[in-house]
Design an enzyme around this catalytic site. Structure first.
Site, PDB file in Angstrom:
ATOM      1  N   ARG A 179       0.832  -1.229   0.000  1.00  0.00           N
ATOM      2  CA  ARG A 179       0.000   0.000   0.000  1.00  0.00           C
ATOM      3  C   ARG A 179       0.861   1.272   0.000  1.00  0.00           C
ATOM      4  NH1 ARG A 179      -2.237  -3.506  -1.258  1.00  0.00           N
ATOM      5  NH2 ARG A 179      -3.960  -4.648  -0.331  1.00  0.00           N
ATOM      6  N   SER A 228      -9.896   0.328   4.234  1.00  0.00           N
ATOM      7  CA  SER A 228      -9.072  -0.035   5.398  1.00  0.00           C
ATOM      8  C   SER A 228      -8.487   1.223   6.023  1.00  0.00           C
ATOM      9  CB  SER A 228      -7.940  -0.964   4.981  1.00  0.00           C
ATOM     10  OG  SER A 228      -8.480  -2.178   4.545  1.00  0.00           O
ATOM     11  N   GLU A 303      -3.624   3.878   7.036  1.00  0.00           N
ATOM     12  CA  GLU A 303      -3.557   3.643   5.577  1.00  0.00           C
ATOM     13  C   GLU A 303      -4.293   4.784   4.875  1.00  0.00           C
ATOM     14  OE1 GLU A 303      -4.419  -0.299   4.030  1.00  0.00           O
ATOM     15  OE2 GLU A 303      -5.383   0.558   2.260  1.00  0.00           O
TER      16      GLU A 303
HETATM   17  C1  LIG Z   1     -15.412   0.121   0.438  1.00  0.00           C
HETATM   18  C2  LIG Z   1     -13.936   0.258   0.152  1.00  0.00           C
HETATM   19  C3  LIG Z   1     -13.175  -0.872  -0.118  1.00  0.00           C
HETATM   20  C4  LIG Z   1     -11.804  -0.773  -0.381  1.00  0.00           C
HETATM   21  N1  LIG Z   1     -11.069  -1.904  -0.652  1.00  0.00           N
HETATM   22  C5  LIG Z   1      -9.766  -1.807  -0.952  1.00  0.00           C
HETATM   23  C6  LIG Z   1      -8.986  -2.972  -1.263  1.00  0.00           C
HETATM   24  O1  LIG Z   1      -9.464  -4.100  -1.272  1.00  0.00           O
HETATM   25  N2  LIG Z   1      -7.675  -2.806  -1.568  1.00  0.00           N
HETATM   26  C7  LIG Z   1      -7.091  -1.589  -1.583  1.00  0.00           C
HETATM   27  O2  LIG Z   1      -5.898  -1.508  -1.874  1.00  0.00           O
HETATM   28  N3  LIG Z   1      -7.800  -0.468  -1.287  1.00  0.00           N
HETATM   29  C8  LIG Z   1      -9.107  -0.546  -0.977  1.00  0.00           C
HETATM   30  N4  LIG Z   1      -9.819   0.588  -0.673  1.00  0.00           N
HETATM   31  C9  LIG Z   1      -9.119   1.886  -0.626  1.00  0.00           C
HETATM   32  C10 LIG Z   1      -9.089   2.671  -1.943  1.00  0.00           C
HETATM   33  O3  LIG Z   1     -10.172   2.310  -2.775  1.00  0.00           O
HETATM   34  C11 LIG Z   1      -7.760   2.474  -2.672  1.00  0.00           C
HETATM   35  O4  LIG Z   1      -6.671   2.905  -1.904  1.00  0.00           O
HETATM   36  C12 LIG Z   1      -7.752   3.247  -4.004  1.00  0.00           C
HETATM   37  O5  LIG Z   1      -6.607   2.876  -4.738  1.00  0.00           O
HETATM   38  C13 LIG Z   1      -7.740   4.754  -3.816  1.00  0.00           C
HETATM   39  O6  LIG Z   1      -7.962   5.341  -5.066  1.00  0.00           O
HETATM   40  P1  LIG Z   1      -8.648   6.760  -5.188  1.00  0.00           P
HETATM   41  O7  LIG Z   1      -8.713   7.125  -6.612  1.00  0.00           O
HETATM   42  O8  LIG Z   1      -9.930   6.777  -4.453  1.00  0.00           O
HETATM   43  O9  LIG Z   1      -7.562   7.645  -4.432  1.00  0.00           O
HETATM   44  P2  LIG Z   1      -7.797   8.857  -3.434  1.00  0.00           P
HETATM   45  O10 LIG Z   1      -8.415   8.363  -2.170  1.00  0.00           O
HETATM   46  O11 LIG Z   1      -8.461   9.986  -4.122  1.00  0.00           O
HETATM   47  O12 LIG Z   1      -6.276   9.259  -3.140  1.00  0.00           O
HETATM   48  C14 LIG Z   1      -5.443   8.359  -2.445  1.00  0.00           C
HETATM   49  C15 LIG Z   1      -4.004   8.858  -2.628  1.00  0.00           C
HETATM   50  O13 LIG Z   1      -3.652   8.746  -3.996  1.00  0.00           O
HETATM   51  C16 LIG Z   1      -3.240  10.010  -4.504  1.00  0.00           C
HETATM   52  N5  LIG Z   1      -3.674  10.104  -5.901  1.00  0.00           N
HETATM   53  C17 LIG Z   1      -4.925   9.950  -6.397  1.00  0.00           C
HETATM   54  N6  LIG Z   1      -4.907  10.130  -7.744  1.00  0.00           N
HETATM   55  C18 LIG Z   1      -3.629  10.408  -8.081  1.00  0.00           C
HETATM   56  C19 LIG Z   1      -2.970  10.727  -9.314  1.00  0.00           C
HETATM   57  N7  LIG Z   1      -3.609  10.794 -10.465  1.00  0.00           N
HETATM   58  N8  LIG Z   1      -1.631  10.978  -9.268  1.00  0.00           N
HETATM   59  C20 LIG Z   1      -0.942  10.932  -8.098  1.00  0.00           C
HETATM   60  N9  LIG Z   1      -1.516  10.648  -6.909  1.00  0.00           N
HETATM   61  C21 LIG Z   1      -2.848  10.395  -6.902  1.00  0.00           C
HETATM   62  C22 LIG Z   1      -3.901  11.045  -3.606  1.00  0.00           C
HETATM   63  O14 LIG Z   1      -3.181  12.262  -3.615  1.00  0.00           O
HETATM   64  C23 LIG Z   1      -3.839  10.340  -2.264  1.00  0.00           C
HETATM   65  O15 LIG Z   1      -2.558  10.503  -1.694  1.00  0.00           O
HETATM   66  C24 LIG Z   1     -11.193   0.502  -0.398  1.00  0.00           C
HETATM   67  C25 LIG Z   1     -11.957   1.654  -0.145  1.00  0.00           C
HETATM   68  C26 LIG Z   1     -13.321   1.540   0.130  1.00  0.00           C
HETATM   69  C27 LIG Z   1     -14.118   2.784   0.378  1.00  0.00           C
END
Ligand SMILES: Cc1cc2nc3c(=O)[nH]c(=O)nc-3n(C[C@H](O)[C@H](O)[C@H](O)COP(=O)(O)OP(=O)(O)OC[C@H]3O[C@@H](n4cnc5c(N)ncnc54)[C@H](O)[C@@H]3O)c2cc1C
Length: 312
Positions: A179, A228, A303
């Site tokens: 992660r 998480s 996380e």
């Molecule tokens: C119900 C639920 C279930 C989940 N299950 C999992 C799972 O099984 N496994 C898992 O790994 N995660 C899980 N997650 C967490 C989340 O979905 C992941 O971490 C996902 O990759 C985050 O993506 P996001 O676009 O929402 O990022 P954001 O939450 O918008 O951002 C997260 C980070 O990424 C950075 N970021 C976003 N876009 C960019 C970009 N284009 N360039 C550079 N940095 C960027 C942001 O600045 C921030 O630091 C879950 C979340 C929820 C709500």
């Protein structure tokens, strides 16, 4: 283009763009937790060239933050200083080449990526079915599930730095860990290339249906949550120490303060029942960290990314 122009000095210092600037943009609306203050300025670039030009010309003292689907981010109640970039449709394409490599824009939802690749009878990206983020977020978080993660399927990532220089990064240059991606925080990913292998469409769809069903059974996916909350201290090792077990053992399953609660269903998930603020959720998270430390001696690491200012 400038939307909702108000008297904002910062706006006058920003470069001309073809995309949109929006002042005092509510971020709670785009966050999975449905909490948080405003972005001073929200910028949606018209395309990659517009993003590059913005970064090359944006004064260095103005902070720049990028958000994906905000499914792993807690935006604090005082909002986010400077410019928040949200990549939209111009970064939402998926293309598959003859070598079964998949090029996806950073704004592509992981769910859409997994479905489109499955339709092409290609395997490897099924695990993205259960992750509610975008490709950009997956690159930054090394998102993963069911024994796979972004690191295992990525060949290249494409990004711009704060000065507008383009970078093409090979997977081994990402500094991936559980992660975690070790590249500088100022890099903004615009897309990624993933390697897939031929697969049986029926089997791929069946596996994805299984992932989806297992999520519904074990996670509060219809709630206002951020996935998480804490990293597993044992990392990606399936036999390693799990955050949820430590939280459960410390008696925090279902712990509720106002509208902020530790989920009964999955006790590594924080939930907003409606009226919780970001401060309520963060405070409850810290209570849990302290109780786990007192009970087991383990200090949990967040996380969820917590960004922005405390409310005044
Ligand atoms: C119900 C639920 C279930 C989940 N299950 C999992 C799972 O099984 N496994 C898992 O790994 N995660 C899980 N997650 C967490 C989340 O979905 C992941 O971490 C996902 O990759 C985050 O993506 P996001 O676009 O929402 O990022 P954001 O939450 O918008 O951002 C997260 C980070 O990424 C950075 N970021 C976003 N876009 C960019 C970009 N284009 N360039 C550079 N940095 C960027 C942001 O600045 C921030 O630091 C879950 C979340 C929820 C709500």
């Amino acid at each position: 283009m400038i939307l909702a122009l108000k008297n904002n000095e910062m706006l006058t210092r920003l470069p001309q763009v073809r995309g949109t600037y929006r002042e005092q943009a509510a971020l709670a609306d785009v966050s999975w937790f449905r909490v948080g203050g405003h972005a001073d300025i929200l910028f949606a670039p018209a395309d990659e060239a517009d993003l590059q030009s913005f970064l090359a010309n944006c004064p260095e003292d103005i902070p720049v933050t990028v958000l994906g689907a905000c499914s792993n981010t807690l935006i604090r109640d005082g909002g986010v200083a400077g410019v928040v970039i949200k990549l939209g449709r111009p970064f939402g394409d998926i293309k598959i080449n003859a070598e079964r490599q998949v090029d996806a824009g950073a704004a592509v939802p992981d769910l859409m990526l997994s479905k489109q690749v499955a339709e092409a009878a290609l395997s490897g990206l099924e695990f993205f079915r259960g992750i509610p983020g975008t490709v950009g977020g997956a690159l930054r978080m090394n998102a993963g599930a069911y024994g796979n993660d972004t690191a295992t399927v990525l060949t290249h990532a494409y990004a711009y730095d704060r000065k507008g220089n383009r970078h093409e990064l090979k997977a081994h240059e990402m500094g991936f860990d559980y992660r975690h991606c070790a590249l500088p925080q100022d890099l903004i990913f615009t897309g990624a290339r993933f390697q897939t292998v031929p697969g049986d469409k029926t089997k791929i769809h069946a596996q994805m249906a299984e992932i989806s069903a297992s999520r519904e059974d074990t996670q509060p996916i219809k709630s206002r949550t951020g996935g998480s909350t804490f990293k597993n201290p044992g990392g990606a090792d399936p036999e390693g120490l799990k955050a949820w077990k430590l939280i459960d053992a410390a008696g925090c399953r279902g712990l509720r303060q106002g509208d902020a609660q530790i989920s009964d269903l999955h006790c590594n998930f924080l939930i907003n029942h409606g009226a919780a603020t970001a401060a309520d959720l963060e405070t409850l998270g810290e209570v849990v960290r302290q109780r786990v430390k007192d009970h087991s001696g383990v200090t949990l690491q967040w996380e969820i990314k917590r960004i922005g200012r405390e409310a005044i």
